[in-house]
Scaffold this active site. Structure first.
Site, short mmCIF file in Angstrom:
data_model
loop_
_atom_site.label_atom_id
_atom_site.label_comp_id
_atom_site.label_asym_id
_atom_site.label_seq_id
_atom_site.Cartn_x
_atom_site.Cartn_y
_atom_site.Cartn_z
N VAL A 90 0.81 -1.18 -0.01
CA VAL A 90 -0.15 -0.06 0.00
C VAL A 90 0.99 1.39 -0.08
O VAL A 90 0.75 2.27 -0.76
CB VAL A 90 -1.06 -0.09 1.20
CG1 VAL A 90 -1.78 1.21 1.45
CG2 VAL A 90 -2.08 -1.21 1.17
N PHE A 143 -17.08 -10.30 -8.87
CA PHE A 143 -16.97 -11.13 -7.56
C PHE A 143 -18.00 -12.30 -7.46
O PHE A 143 -18.42 -12.58 -6.46
CB PHE A 143 -16.90 -10.20 -6.29
CG PHE A 143 -15.54 -9.74 -6.19
CD1 PHE A 143 -15.30 -8.78 -7.22
CD2 PHE A 143 -14.64 -10.02 -5.28
CE1 PHE A 143 -13.78 -8.07 -7.20
CE2 PHE A 143 -13.37 -9.32 -5.40
CZ PHE A 143 -12.92 -8.34 -6.25
N ARG A 145 0.41 -14.79 -0.31
CA ARG A 145 -0.02 -14.82 1.13
C ARG A 145 -1.55 -15.40 0.89
O ARG A 145 -2.27 -14.86 0.20
CB ARG A 145 0.10 -13.62 1.69
CG ARG A 145 1.48 -13.15 2.09
CD ARG A 145 1.72 -11.57 2.51
NE ARG A 145 0.97 -10.74 1.58
CZ ARG A 145 1.08 -9.42 1.59
NH1 ARG A 145 1.37 -8.98 2.81
NH2 ARG A 145 0.54 -8.57 0.59
N THR A 204 -5.36 -0.80 6.81
CA THR A 204 -6.55 -1.35 7.15
C THR A 204 -6.59 -1.47 8.61
O THR A 204 -5.72 -2.30 9.12
CB THR A 204 -6.88 -2.63 6.27
OG1 THR A 204 -6.83 -2.51 5.14
CG2 THR A 204 -8.33 -3.02 6.58
N LYS A 211 -3.75 -14.88 -6.85
CA LYS A 211 -4.76 -14.53 -7.98
C LYS A 211 -3.59 -13.89 -9.03
O LYS A 211 -2.48 -13.83 -8.96
CB LYS A 211 -5.63 -13.30 -7.58
CG LYS A 211 -4.74 -12.01 -7.29
CD LYS A 211 -5.63 -10.98 -6.83
CE LYS A 211 -5.67 -9.74 -7.93
NZ LYS A 211 -6.22 -8.54 -7.11
N GLY A 258 -7.99 -15.85 -1.48
CA GLY A 258 -6.92 -15.83 -0.68
C GLY A 258 -6.44 -14.31 -0.65
O GLY A 258 -7.09 -13.22 -0.79
N ARG A 276 -6.41 -3.39 -5.27
CA ARG A 276 -6.48 -4.64 -5.50
C ARG A 276 -5.15 -5.02 -6.04
O ARG A 276 -4.46 -4.24 -7.08
CB ARG A 276 -7.38 -4.94 -6.72
CG ARG A 276 -8.90 -5.02 -6.23
CD ARG A 276 -9.83 -5.09 -7.43
NE ARG A 276 -9.57 -3.82 -8.46
CZ ARG A 276 -10.06 -3.65 -9.55
NH1 ARG A 276 -10.65 -4.75 -10.13
NH2 ARG A 276 -9.79 -2.78 -10.38
N GLY A 309 -14.91 -20.60 -7.66
CA GLY A 309 -13.62 -21.47 -7.74
C GLY A 309 -13.28 -21.83 -6.53
O GLY A 309 -14.06 -22.70 -6.00
N CYS A 332 -5.50 -9.68 2.21
CA CYS A 332 -6.86 -8.73 2.61
C CYS A 332 -7.95 -9.25 3.13
O CYS A 332 -8.22 -9.41 4.42
CB CYS A 332 -6.99 -7.80 1.48
SG CYS A 332 -5.93 -6.65 1.23
C1 UDX Z 1 -9.09 -6.83 -2.05
C2 UDX Z 1 -10.10 -5.77 -2.40
O1 UDX Z 1 -10.56 -5.87 -3.79
C3 UDX Z 1 -9.62 -4.36 -2.40
O2 UDX Z 1 -10.27 -3.55 -2.61
C4 UDX Z 1 -8.85 -4.19 -0.99
O3 UDX Z 1 -8.12 -3.03 -0.75
C5 UDX Z 1 -7.61 -5.27 -0.78
O4 UDX Z 1 -8.38 -6.51 -0.87
P1 UDX Z 1 -7.00 -8.20 -3.31
O5 UDX Z 1 -7.27 -9.14 -2.20
O6 UDX Z 1 -5.90 -7.84 -4.07
O7 UDX Z 1 -8.04 -6.68 -3.13
O8 UDX Z 1 -8.09 -9.11 -4.45
P2 UDX Z 1 -9.28 -9.25 -5.07
O9 UDX Z 1 -9.09 -8.88 -6.61
O10 UDX Z 1 -10.38 -8.41 -4.47
O11 UDX Z 1 -9.63 -10.90 -5.00
C6 UDX Z 1 -9.36 -11.26 -3.55
C7 UDX Z 1 -9.65 -12.92 -3.85
O12 UDX Z 1 -10.97 -13.17 -4.25
C8 UDX Z 1 -8.63 -13.41 -4.73
O13 UDX Z 1 -8.13 -14.58 -4.07
C9 UDX Z 1 -9.52 -13.81 -5.81
O14 UDX Z 1 -9.09 -15.08 -6.51
C10 UDX Z 1 -10.86 -14.13 -5.33
N1 UDX Z 1 -12.01 -13.73 -6.11
C11 UDX Z 1 -12.39 -12.59 -6.50
C12 UDX Z 1 -12.98 -15.00 -6.38
O15 UDX Z 1 -12.66 -16.16 -6.01
N2 UDX Z 1 -14.02 -14.91 -7.27
C13 UDX Z 1 -14.08 -13.60 -7.86
O16 UDX Z 1 -15.09 -13.54 -8.42
C14 UDX Z 1 -13.29 -12.54 -7.38
#
Ligand code: UDX
Length: 447
Positions: A12, A267, A345, A122, A338, A275, A155, A271, A278
């Site tokens: 961040v 979202f 992590r 956070t 992702k 992970g 993200r 799957g 956050c």
């Molecule tokens: C998240 C929040 O989106 C962001 O706003 C915050 O500031 C930090 O945390 P991030 O953790 O980087 O961001 O990834 P994100 O794209 O949100 O995906 C989080 C997890 O959800 C990933 O493991 C992703 O694989 C999973 N995911 C996301 C799903 O399994 N299905 C989806 O449809 C979307």
């Protein structure tokens, strides 16, 4: 141009500091990790984040961005100080705020002029109040200061874009002075008036909403936002289990419900679960905060439980098709939590690999960016240089992370390399009909 210091140059802090420099401010990024600061001083970036390296180098060259490991220097040089230190989970899931407390204490003792202290990490709701108390307690020079909350919604894998072109900017303040200062700081982003370092061709025309509220509300917006997104993911994962029991297709169900503008398409990709540093951490922290406030957040506990169960769902599918896992060669495509990040992590891949190893499987794995980080914690599996190498002589292939490059693989070549054309698509990345027509035993999620 405003002088800003970032205390804590992690995911961040580095993105925040670099992007604030990019829109014209003078930024000092500080971190206690001397190794990390030296890497940054050598124009290298300790994390993989698209566009970040180019922006860091450009702004260092323009003299708008410097790195230091000295927190006192960083405190004294700037009017606005962003607290971006880590708030990792403690054993019981509560956020560890010791770094936040230490920085607040240091700022109080080393400031000799007005400071606006902005919590961006956070943090649990009411942390701003504790920062305020700590500064007052150690305010040696009796300086004027303000506290603000400015949660990040970055993200991983799209953090630079999310910072420069956010859906909204949220600030929580106690005084008009702090609101005015932050509005001035973010003006180029609110107006989208800076020259775009990425996506030069597309125009972000509308202004960015600048949400001003109290500190507690701003802190809650962050936790509530992440918890709701995690809830969407666990909801569609639960629906995917029901789809499997009824022969429905979760991707079609997700599409059908997502067209309702009140639900939205994002979202809803079923799957093997979420992970990253956050969602799992923020969910746990929010559940703990709520408990401490006297609210039993059973909904979020269920969101967590559904997510933790995704690994078991996948392992059971593998057992249903492989029967015996011992001595089988299993290929893993994707290790990062992702796509477009090297971050592992809370990545599902780690739990999946460890579970398959426990069952005696021989693992071959590849990831475009995250291999080195996984090697440090799981040295005793075979790491490959590409997806085809992973497929070689494998009894099964598992898609764990939906990197774009996997979508364009020559699947007939993959099939020719495998001992058995058995695919577990943990992210529903491939077209099921096409895979079956090409002769694969294709097992997706919820379809
Ligand atoms: C998240 C929040 O989106 C962001 O706003 C915050 O500031 C930090 O945390 P991030 O953790 O980087 O961001 O990834 P994100 O794209 O949100 O995906 C989080 C997890 O959800 C990933 O493991 C992703 O694989 C999973 N995911 C996301 C799903 O399994 N299905 C989806 O449809 C979307």
């Amino acid at each position: 141009m405003i002088k800003i210091s970032i205390i804590g140059t992690g995911y961040v802090g580095l993105v925040t500091g670099t992007c604030l420099a990019e829109i014209g401010h003078k930024v000092i990024c500080q971190d206690n990790d001397k190794k990390k600061i030296n890497i940054l001083k050598n124009h290298e970036i300790p994390i993989f984040e698209p566009h970040l390296k180019k922006l860091v180098i450009n702004n260092v060259k323009k003299g708008r961005l410097v790195f230091t490991d000295d927190p006192i220097f960083a405190t004294r040089q700037s009017e606005i100080i962003f607290i971006c230190v880590g708030t990792p989970p403690l054993k019981d899931g509560e956020a560890d705020l010791s770094a936040v407390e230490k920085v607040s204490h240091l700022i109080a003792e080393n400031s000799s002029s007005y400071k606006l202290i902005v919590e961006k990490s956070t943090v649990p709701v009411q942390t701003g109040m504790w920062i305020d108390k700590t500064i007052n307690l150690y305010n040696k020079n009796n300086i004027e200061f303000d506290i603000a909350s400015n949660p990040e919604f970055l993200r991983e894998g799209s953090a630079v874009e999310d910072f420069l072109h956010p859906d909204r900017i949220v600030i929580g303040v106690q005084k008009k002075r702090a609101e005015k200062f932050l509005k001035k700081l973010y003006h180029p982003i609110i107006e989208q008036s800076f020259s775009y370092p990425i996506h030069k061709n597309c125009k972000y025309s509308e202004k960015i909403p600048f949400v001003v509220t109290d500190i507690n509300s701003a802190e809650l917006i962050k936790h509530a936002s992440n918890s709701f997104l995690a809830t969407k993911v666990s909801f569609i994962n639960a629906i995917s289990d029901i789809c499997e029991k009824t022969g429905a297709d979760v991707t079609k169900v997700a599409y059908g419900i997502g067209l309702d503008s009140r639900i939205g398409k994002k979202f809803l990709n079923a799957g093997i679960g979420f992970g990253g540093f956050c969602f799992p951490k923020d969910l746990q922290a929010f559940i703990r905060i709520s408990e401490k406030l006297g609210y039993e957040f059973s909904l979020l506990k269920e969101v967590e439980k559904i997510n933790e169960n995704r690994i078991k769902v996948l392992i059971n599918k593998i057992k249903d098709h492989l029967w015996i896992i011992k001595d089988k060669t299993i290929g893993i495509l994707g290790l990062s939590f992702k796509p477009n990040t090297d971050d592992i992590r809370y990545a599902p891949s780690i739990k999946i690999i460890n579970e398959l190893k426990r069952e005696g499987a021989l693992i071959r794995a590849y990831d475009p960016k995250a291999i080195n980080k996984v090697k440090e914690i799981i040295p005793d599996i075979i790491y490959c240089n590409n997806s085809y190498d992973v497929a070689k002589n494998s009894d099964a292939l598992i898609v764990v992370t939906e990197w774009n490059e996997f979508k364009n693989l020559d699947i007939l070549k993959i099939k020719s390399l495998m001992k058995r054309p058995l695919i577990f698509d943990g992210r529903n990345m491939w077209d099921k009909e096409k895979m079956i027509n090409e002769g694969f035993e294709y097992i997706g999620i919820g379809r």
